[in-house]
Design a protein around this motif. Structure first.
Motif, PDB file in Angstrom:
ATOM      1  N   SER A 160      66.249  -5.001 123.252  1.00 49.37           N
ATOM      2  CA  SER A 160      66.223  -6.394 122.706  1.00 49.37           C
ATOM      3  C   SER A 160      67.977  -6.903 122.339  1.00 49.37           C
ATOM      4  N   LEU A 161      68.236  -6.170 121.664  1.00 42.83           N
ATOM      5  CA  LEU A 161      69.446  -6.738 120.925  1.00 42.83           C
ATOM      6  C   LEU A 161      70.599  -6.656 122.000  1.00 42.83           C
ATOM      7  N   HIS A 162      70.542  -5.693 123.027  1.00 42.52           N
ATOM      8  CA  HIS A 162      71.435  -5.793 124.255  1.00 42.52           C
ATOM      9  C   HIS A 162      71.490  -7.205 124.648  1.00 42.52           C
ATOM     10  N   GLY A 210      74.100  -1.968 124.506  1.00 45.03           N
ATOM     11  CA  GLY A 210      74.759  -2.096 123.059  1.00 45.03           C
ATOM     12  C   GLY A 210      73.683  -2.774 122.273  1.00 45.03           C
ATOM     13  N   THR A 211      74.187  -2.908 120.794  1.00 44.78           N
ATOM     14  CA  THR A 211      73.314  -3.561 119.705  1.00 44.78           C
ATOM     15  C   THR A 211      74.302  -4.217 119.038  1.00 44.78           C
ATOM     16  N   TYR A 212      73.814  -4.911 117.814  1.00 50.45           N
ATOM     17  CA  TYR A 212      74.588  -5.800 117.063  1.00 50.45           C
ATOM     18  C   TYR A 212      74.548  -4.932 115.560  1.00 50.45           C
ATOM     19  N   ALA A 213      75.458  -4.440 115.180  1.00 52.42           N
ATOM     20  CA  ALA A 213      75.372  -3.725 113.856  1.00 52.42           C
ATOM     21  C   ALA A 213      76.084  -4.049 112.990  1.00 52.42           C
ATOM     22  N   GLN A 214      75.493  -5.012 111.965  1.00 51.45           N
ATOM     23  CA  GLN A 214      76.126  -5.606 110.824  1.00 51.45           C
ATOM     24  C   GLN A 214      75.553  -5.186 109.772  1.00 51.45           C
ATOM     25  N   THR A 215      73.952  -5.119 109.535  1.00 54.40           N
ATOM     26  CA  THR A 215      73.434  -5.010 108.323  1.00 54.40           C
ATOM     27  C   THR A 215      73.488  -3.400 107.969  1.00 54.40           C
ATOM     28  N   GLU A 216      73.845  -3.343 106.550  1.00 52.75           N
ATOM     29  CA  GLU A 216      73.903  -1.999 105.949  1.00 52.75           C
ATOM     30  C   GLU A 216      72.720  -1.699 105.480  1.00 52.75           C
ATOM     31  N   TRP A 264      69.273  -0.713 110.210  1.00 45.13           N
ATOM     32  CA  TRP A 264      68.480  -1.841 110.807  1.00 45.13           C
ATOM     33  C   TRP A 264      68.626  -2.072 112.424  1.00 45.13           C
ATOM     34  N   PRO A 265      69.991  -1.960 112.876  1.00 42.43           N
ATOM     35  CA  PRO A 265      70.188  -2.690 114.184  1.00 42.43           C
ATOM     36  C   PRO A 265      69.070  -2.285 114.999  1.00 42.43           C
ATOM     37  N   GLY A 266      68.579  -3.109 115.980  1.00 43.05           N
ATOM     38  CA  GLY A 266      67.725  -2.744 116.944  1.00 43.05           C
ATOM     39  C   GLY A 266      68.220  -1.726 117.989  1.00 43.05           C
ATOM     40  N   SER A 293      56.355  -3.563 112.589  1.00 41.87           N
ATOM     41  CA  SER A 293      55.811  -4.008 113.976  1.00 41.87           C
ATOM     42  C   SER A 293      57.287  -3.685 114.806  1.00 41.87           C
ATOM     43  N   LEU A 294      57.303  -4.066 115.930  1.00 37.81           N
ATOM     44  CA  LEU A 294      58.481  -3.812 116.752  1.00 37.81           C
ATOM     45  C   LEU A 294      58.816  -2.206 116.946  1.00 37.81           C
ATOM     46  N   ASN A 295      57.664  -1.778 116.779  1.00 38.92           N
ATOM     47  CA  ASN A 295      57.708  -0.146 116.783  1.00 38.92           C
ATOM     48  C   ASN A 295      58.220   0.388 118.450  1.00 38.92           C
ATOM     49  N   ASP A 312      63.890   1.185 118.739  1.00 40.78           N
ATOM     50  CA  ASP A 312      64.268   2.501 117.591  1.00 40.78           C
ATOM     51  C   ASP A 312      65.473   1.812 116.745  1.00 40.78           C
ATOM     52  N   ASN A 313      64.977   0.585 115.934  1.00 41.62           N
ATOM     53  CA  ASN A 313      66.113   0.376 114.967  1.00 41.62           C
ATOM     54  C   ASN A 313      66.438   1.473 114.017  1.00 41.62           C
ATOM     55  N   GLY A 314      67.835   1.501 114.211  1.00 43.58           N
ATOM     56  CA  GLY A 314      68.433   2.869 113.755  1.00 43.58           C
ATOM     57  C   GLY A 314      69.372   2.738 112.411  1.00 43.58           C
ATOM     58  N   THR A 345      62.750 -12.729 108.117  1.00 45.22           N
ATOM     59  CA  THR A 345      63.862 -11.707 107.516  1.00 45.22           C
ATOM     60  C   THR A 345      65.074 -11.598 108.123  1.00 45.22           C
ATOM     61  N   TYR A 346      64.628 -11.211 109.491  1.00 44.01           N
ATOM     62  CA  TYR A 346      66.048 -10.939 110.323  1.00 44.01           C
ATOM     63  C   TYR A 346      66.441 -12.198 110.654  1.00 44.01           C
ATOM     64  N   GLU A 347      67.778 -12.072 111.187  1.00 39.38           N
ATOM     65  CA  GLU A 347      68.625 -13.201 111.256  1.00 39.38           C
ATOM     66  C   GLU A 347      69.119 -13.878 110.206  1.00 39.38           C
ATOM     67  N   GLY A 348      68.772 -13.371 108.761  1.00 40.71           N
ATOM     68  CA  GLY A 348      69.119 -14.091 107.776  1.00 40.71           C
ATOM     69  C   GLY A 348      67.820 -14.295 107.069  1.00 40.71           C
ATOM     70  N   ASP A 349      67.765 -13.794 105.876  1.00 35.10           N
ATOM     71  CA  ASP A 349      66.486 -14.064 104.931  1.00 35.10           C
ATOM     72  C   ASP A 349      66.369 -15.517 104.792  1.00 35.10           C
ATOM     73  N   ASN A 350      65.290 -16.095 104.860  1.00 37.40           N
ATOM     74  CA  ASN A 350      65.005 -17.593 104.783  1.00 37.40           C
ATOM     75  C   ASN A 350      65.110 -18.248 103.761  1.00 37.40           C
ATOM     76  N   LEU A 377      68.191 -21.318 103.485  1.00 31.61           N
ATOM     77  CA  LEU A 377      67.856 -22.811 102.890  1.00 31.61           C
ATOM     78  C   LEU A 377      68.743 -22.855 102.148  1.00 31.61           C
ATOM     79  N   LEU A 378      69.210 -21.938 101.391  1.00 33.09           N
ATOM     80  CA  LEU A 378      70.540 -22.287 100.465  1.00 33.09           C
ATOM     81  C   LEU A 378      71.749 -22.495 101.014  1.00 33.09           C
ATOM     82  N   GLN A 379      71.871 -22.162 102.289  1.00 30.94           N
ATOM     83  CA  GLN A 379      73.047 -22.289 103.156  1.00 30.94           C
ATOM     84  C   GLN A 379      72.902 -24.047 103.431  1.00 30.94           C
TER      85      GLN A 379
HETATM   86  C1  LIG Z   1      62.857  -6.521 112.322  1.00 35.34           C
HETATM   87  C2  LIG Z   1      64.066  -6.559 111.872  1.00 35.34           C
HETATM   88  C3  LIG Z   1      65.298  -6.071 112.908  1.00 35.34           C
HETATM   89  C4  LIG Z   1      66.642  -6.259 112.177  1.00 35.34           C
HETATM   90  N1  LIG Z   1      67.628  -6.142 113.422  1.00 35.34           N
HETATM   91  C5  LIG Z   1      68.891  -6.219 112.961  1.00 35.34           C
HETATM   92  C6  LIG Z   1      69.805  -5.794 113.849  1.00 35.34           C
HETATM   93  O1  LIG Z   1      69.666  -5.940 115.178  1.00 35.34           O
HETATM   94  N2  LIG Z   1      71.166  -6.198 113.561  1.00 35.34           N
HETATM   95  C7  LIG Z   1      71.354  -6.111 112.230  1.00 35.34           C
HETATM   96  O2  LIG Z   1      72.567  -6.041 111.762  1.00 35.34           O
HETATM   97  N3  LIG Z   1      70.448  -6.244 111.109  1.00 35.34           N
HETATM   98  C8  LIG Z   1      69.291  -6.369 111.738  1.00 35.34           C
HETATM   99  N4  LIG Z   1      68.161  -6.352 110.570  1.00 35.34           N
HETATM  100  C9  LIG Z   1      68.573  -6.844 109.250  1.00 35.34           C
HETATM  101  C10 LIG Z   1      68.383  -8.155 108.635  1.00 35.34           C
HETATM  102  O3  LIG Z   1      69.292  -8.907 109.419  1.00 35.34           O
HETATM  103  C11 LIG Z   1      68.542  -8.040 107.312  1.00 35.34           C
HETATM  104  O4  LIG Z   1      67.407  -7.425 106.757  1.00 35.34           O
HETATM  105  C12 LIG Z   1      68.351  -9.491 106.660  1.00 35.34           C
HETATM  106  O5  LIG Z   1      69.649 -10.423 107.057  1.00 35.34           O
HETATM  107  C13 LIG Z   1      68.222  -9.733 105.100  1.00 35.34           C
HETATM  108  O6  LIG Z   1      69.150  -9.106 104.467  1.00 35.34           O
HETATM  109  P1  LIG Z   1      68.788  -7.745 103.290  1.00 35.34           P
HETATM  110  O7  LIG Z   1      67.732  -6.822 104.187  1.00 35.34           O
HETATM  111  O8  LIG Z   1      70.097  -7.550 102.698  1.00 35.34           O
HETATM  112  O9  LIG Z   1      67.904  -8.717 102.524  1.00 35.34           O
HETATM  113  P2  LIG Z   1      68.368  -9.001 101.083  1.00 35.34           P
HETATM  114  O10 LIG Z   1      69.340  -9.786 100.689  1.00 35.34           O
HETATM  115  O11 LIG Z   1      68.500  -7.786 100.217  1.00 35.34           O
HETATM  116  O12 LIG Z   1      67.053  -9.844 100.406  1.00 35.34           O
HETATM  117  C14 LIG Z   1      66.133  -9.369  99.643  1.00 35.34           C
HETATM  118  C15 LIG Z   1      65.778 -10.660  98.454  1.00 35.34           C
HETATM  119  O13 LIG Z   1      67.021 -10.994  97.954  1.00 35.34           O
HETATM  120  C16 LIG Z   1      67.308 -12.211  97.967  1.00 35.34           C
HETATM  121  N5  LIG Z   1      68.664 -12.806  98.101  1.00 35.34           N
HETATM  122  C17 LIG Z   1      69.575 -11.749  98.523  1.00 35.34           C
HETATM  123  N6  LIG Z   1      70.708 -12.859  98.337  1.00 35.34           N
HETATM  124  C18 LIG Z   1      70.677 -13.923  97.804  1.00 35.34           C
HETATM  125  C19 LIG Z   1      71.420 -14.925  97.443  1.00 35.34           C
HETATM  126  N7  LIG Z   1      72.765 -15.083  97.591  1.00 35.34           N
HETATM  127  N8  LIG Z   1      70.799 -15.899  96.617  1.00 35.34           N
HETATM  128  C20 LIG Z   1      69.487 -15.863  96.448  1.00 35.34           C
HETATM  129  N9  LIG Z   1      68.600 -15.003  96.856  1.00 35.34           N
HETATM  130  C21 LIG Z   1      69.219 -13.883  97.526  1.00 35.34           C
HETATM  131  C22 LIG Z   1      66.497 -12.673  99.260  1.00 35.34           C
HETATM  132  O14 LIG Z   1      66.148 -14.153  99.224  1.00 35.34           O
HETATM  133  C23 LIG Z   1      65.254 -11.830  99.248  1.00 35.34           C
HETATM  134  O15 LIG Z   1      64.227 -12.335  98.495  1.00 35.34           O
HETATM  135  C24 LIG Z   1      66.934  -6.594 111.062  1.00 35.34           C
HETATM  136  C25 LIG Z   1      65.889  -6.621 110.157  1.00 35.34           C
HETATM  137  C26 LIG Z   1      64.594  -6.635 110.433  1.00 35.34           C
HETATM  138  C27 LIG Z   1      63.318  -6.712 109.476  1.00 35.34           C
END
Ligand SMILES: Cc1cc2nc3c(=O)[nH]c(=O)nc-3n(C[C@H](O)[C@H](O)[C@H](O)COP(=O)(O)OP(=O)(O)OC[C@H]3O[C@@H](n4cnc5c(N)ncnc54)[C@H](O)[C@@H]3O)c2cc1C
Ligand SMILES: CCCCCCCC/C=C\CCCCCC(=O)SCCNC(=O)CCNC(=O)[C@H](O)C(C)(C)COP(=O)(O)OP(=O)(O)OC[C@H]1O[C@@H](n2cnc3c(N)ncnc32)[C@H](O)[C@@H]1OP(=O)(O)O
Length: 650
Positions: free
Chosen positions: A110-112, A143-149, A173-175, A228-230, A233-235, A416-421, A425-427
């Motif tokens: 997917s991520l490729h 490839g994948t997109y590995a940003q999240t730690e 996390w990256p797929g 889901s998305l099992n 191999d998110n890794g 959650t992915y692509e940015g927590d909602n 919204l705060l952006q």
């Molecule tokens: C199915 C899946 C696939 C993914 N695939 C990828 C991938 O391919 N590559 C990759 O790089 N990442 C991937 N991710 C990671 C994903 O991008 C992150 O999980 C996501 O960006 C949320 O960041 P976080 O996990 O640090 O959550 P957190 O930021 O830790 O969120 C936890 C809580 O903290 C709150 N919070 C955090 N910061 C703030 C703030 N500044 N102000 C107010 N509230 C805040 C949030 O609202 C939330 O309620 C994947 C995640 C999932 C679930």
């Protein structure tokens, strides 16, 4: 004759199809954006019907994680033989081909396709592209997109992965990262000449291209089962002083020169372009998952008879209960609202990304705010809607046979992915606050500067409630919410530090952001149906009225405040909701038929086109491994000895 009616179909669902008040094929063409898109879909569907190796060997909910991964890779290998369907000049058909082969299993690549290729395409310099893109398109580079730690996903400024020009963290996390990709675009904080220049993307090989083994100083692995998305191999990836050449920093916008000098990009946030792209693509795709759930719940509700309204008159179709209609139809209307908004967002994204490529950055903030807002609001609403559709199907909705649990699990990840909602919204709120201070706001924020707005709504009857009046009323509520948050922030900032004031106002700020996005969706929905052919206008109008009136009634406090609306006007809008639902009732099955969702995608016994649900449930249950023997071996192994001992003592 309605092309959805076929011999042998359930009579109840056939009866529903005969009620259609509009041309279903015409709505399908309008919904999918024209004949060309529809032709793409038909080609892909026929192709996969004709090629078994592109289909699941058995329903995926019965598969173990290893089987899911195997099933996913087998289909990918199958796809490799059919690269005529992977046509970068026909993205719509290619995307649908990928989606219909893998549906909600999220394939290992997917991520490729979703991020690695787009980010490479947009962030690599021309020289880097000429070296890496052909191998990435051919599949020798995966490839994948590995940003999240493990410790950081939202807050990119605190990423612990550092790329020190010539100088330990784990990506999590990256797929596709765990087992299958051999490259990754790594986002890390760049250090050069002792200065941190913030997050930047790097093109990194992580596995040996001959043996596929992890490279030295790199640890790779799967993070384990997920909601889901099992099939993916998110890794995790652990670097331990892993070295890459300077040229592996993607240098279209910013550079590091051989002496370590950092060349700044025109805008630091251009490095975040991959996230804006996916957010812009996701909205229409996630709306489609709601379309799947609404299709299942609607069709099932016409073949499920339960309870008598009039004693002795026989059990009724559960879709005849107003409560059942109210559980499903508002989300049916949201499918159209969100799909049209997602379609518009993709068009805007295409236009703005052309400008960005030419170095015109004025629209960058707008597309970031719009894509963040729509992604945040639509993914959350879709998750709510899929759950309501599951509940509408009663016990069978809880079974994987319905297809809804898989839809629910898949869609909730998008919140959650692509940015927590909330973070997104705060952006949007930041964007709005900056537009409150501008003397003149243009485009989507122009309504904030309206000084002579009406102090009350001139809604009389829901039948005469014009588009102009609707938009005026939504602008009023959105403007009030945004300016209230702005004033609260301004006053709070006088008593504490700026970041603390922001935190104390963040709930109000999110509320303002939601109203801003709702206004955008309402405006776009009305504009879209205004250009529909006349024969479709009645059904589309009913759907739009249901979406809009239900939104107003559900948030009546915001419209009643300061007497802007009277309670009688809210009662009038309620009547509009009941009226719209009653209009939709007879067209409900034909409306969902118009989504033209293939059975391969629907993956649902309850939502199957022919309505023959009960025989289908027995067929489905035969796939259960538990039914291999009449008496399960575990009974003989554990329970029989105990029962025998108890009997011997009686
Ligand atoms: C199915 C899946 C696939 C993914 N695939 C990828 C991938 O391919 N590559 C990759 O790089 N990442 C991937 N991710 C990671 C994903 O991008 C992150 O999980 C996501 O960006 C949320 O960041 P976080 O996990 O640090 O959550 P957190 O930021 O830790 O969120 C936890 C809580 O903290 C709150 N919070 C955090 N910061 C703030 C703030 N500044 N102000 C107010 N509230 C805040 C949030 O609202 C939330 O309620 C994947 C995640 C999932 C679930
Ligand atoms: C075809 C569709 C298919 C759909 C799916 C199919 C199925 C596939 C299955 C699964 C796929 C999963 C893929 C998921 C991949 C990922 O999750 S990748 C990782 C995603 N991670 C994030 O989104 C991280 C979220 N966090 C951020 O974006 C940022 O940290 C932040 C925006 C929260 C904060 O940015 P930051 O720079 O730290 O501080 P700020 O002061 O808030 O921002 C500074 C300024 O920069 C502007 N800005 C921020 N982000 C962007 C951006 N992306 N683009 C443009 N501009 C941006 C921000 O507005 C500030 O501007 P001002 O200073 O002018 O106010």
């Amino acid at each position: 004759m309605n092309s959805y009616i076929k011999e042998g179909d359930n009579p109840d669902i056939t009866e529903e199809r005969k009620k259609a008040s509009f041309n279903v094929d015409a709505l399908t063409t309008f919904y999918h954006g024209g004949d060309k898109q529809l032709q793409n879909r038909r080609e892909v569907e026929k192709y996969i019907e004709d090629h078994k190796e592109l289909q699941d060997t058995r329903p995926t909910p019965f598969m173990s994680r290893d089987e899911l991964i195997d099933n996913s890779l087998r289909k990918i290998a199958g796809m490799a033989k059919f690269n005529e369907m992977i046509d970068m000049n026909n993205i719509d058909r290619t995307t649908y081909f990928l989606q219909l082969v893998h549906v909600r299993d999220s394939m290992a690549f997917s991520l490729h396709y979703l991020m690695f290729l787009p980010v490479l395409n947009s962030q690599a310099s021309p020289d880097q592209l000429s070296e890496w893109l052909p191998k990435s398109l051919s599949g020798t580079i995966i490839g994948t997109y590995a940003q999240t730690e493990m410790g950081h996903g939202t807050n990119l400024s605190k990423l612990e992965t550092t790329a020190t020009y010539d100088p330990k963290t784990s990506k999590w996390w990256p797929g596709s990262l765990g087992k299958f990709c051999n490259h990754a675009i790594i986002v890390a904080n760049l250090w050069t000449n002792g200065v941190c220049e913030g997050p930047h993307p790097f093109f990194v090989q992580i596995r040996n291209l001959e043996t596929h083994e992890s490279l030295p100083n790199i640890k790779l692995g799967d993070i384990g089962p997920k909601l889901s998305l099992n099939g993916s191999d998110n890794g995790y990836l652990v670097f331990d002083h892993f070295r890459i050449p300077r040229n592996n920093m993607l240098m279209r916008y910013s550079k590091v020169l051989p002496d370590g000098t950092y060349v700044k990009p025109p805008n630091a946030k251009l490095a975040y372009g991959g996230m804006v792209f996916v957010r812009s693509m996701m909205v229409k795709d996630i709306a489609n998952h709601l379309a799947n759930a609404v299709t299942i719940a609607t069709r099932y509700s016409c073949v499920r008879r339960q309870g008598e309204m009039k004693i002795g008159a026989g059990e009724v179709k559960i879709l005849d209960y107003q409560t059942q209609q109210y559980r499903i139809f508002p989300f049916m209307s949201k499918v159209f609202a969100f799909r049209f908004a997602g379609q518009q967002l993709q068009e805007i994204y295409k236009e703005i990304s052309k400008e960005l490529k030419m170095g015109k950055l004025s629209q960058l903030a707008d597309i970031h705010a719009l894509s963040s807002g729509l992604k945040a609001l639509v993914t959350f609403e879709v998750q709510q809607g899929i759950e309501q559709c599951r509940l509408a199907c009663g016990g069978h909705g809880f079974s994987h046979a319905s297809g809804i649990p898989e839809l629910a699990a898949f869609s909730c990840g998008s919140c959650t992915y692509e940015g927590d909602n909330i973070v997104l919204l705060l952006q949007v709120a930041k964007f709005l606050m900056s537009n409150c201070t501008n003397s003149v706001s243009s485009g989507v924020c122009a309504y904030l500067q309206e000084k002579n707005s009406s102090k009350s709504s001139d809604l009389t009857t829901h039948q005469q409630y014009s588009d102009k009046q609707i938009i005026q009323d939504f602008e009023h509520v959105a403007r009030k919410s945004v300016l209230r948050a702005f004033d609260k922030l301004r006053l709070t900032s006088q008593t504490c530090q700026k970041h603390e004031a922001w935190n104390r106002c963040s709930v109000e700020l999110c509320k303002a952001a939601r109203w801003h996005v709702r206004l955008y969706i309402v405006r776009n929905f009305l504009a879209t149906i205004a250009i529909a052919q006349d024969e479709l206008k009645p059904v589309l109008r009913a759907l739009a009225q249901l979406f809009i009136f239900d939104l107003q009634v559900s948030n009546k406090g915001d419209f009643l405040e300061n007497g802007y609306m009277k309670i009688q006007q809210i009662e009038e809008l309620k009547e509009g909701v009941w009226q719209a639902m009653s209009t939709i009732r007879n067209d409900a099955v034909s409306i969902v038929d118009a989504f033209a969702i293939h059975e391969f995608e629907l993956k649902s016994v309850l939502g199957r086109r022919d309505g023959n649900v009960y025989p289908g449930l027995f067929e489905w249950a035969k796939h259960s491994q538990l039914n291999k023997n009449d008496v399960h071996p575990a009974f003989d192994k554990y329970l029989a000895p105990i029962i025998t001992k108890i009997r011997s003592r009686m």
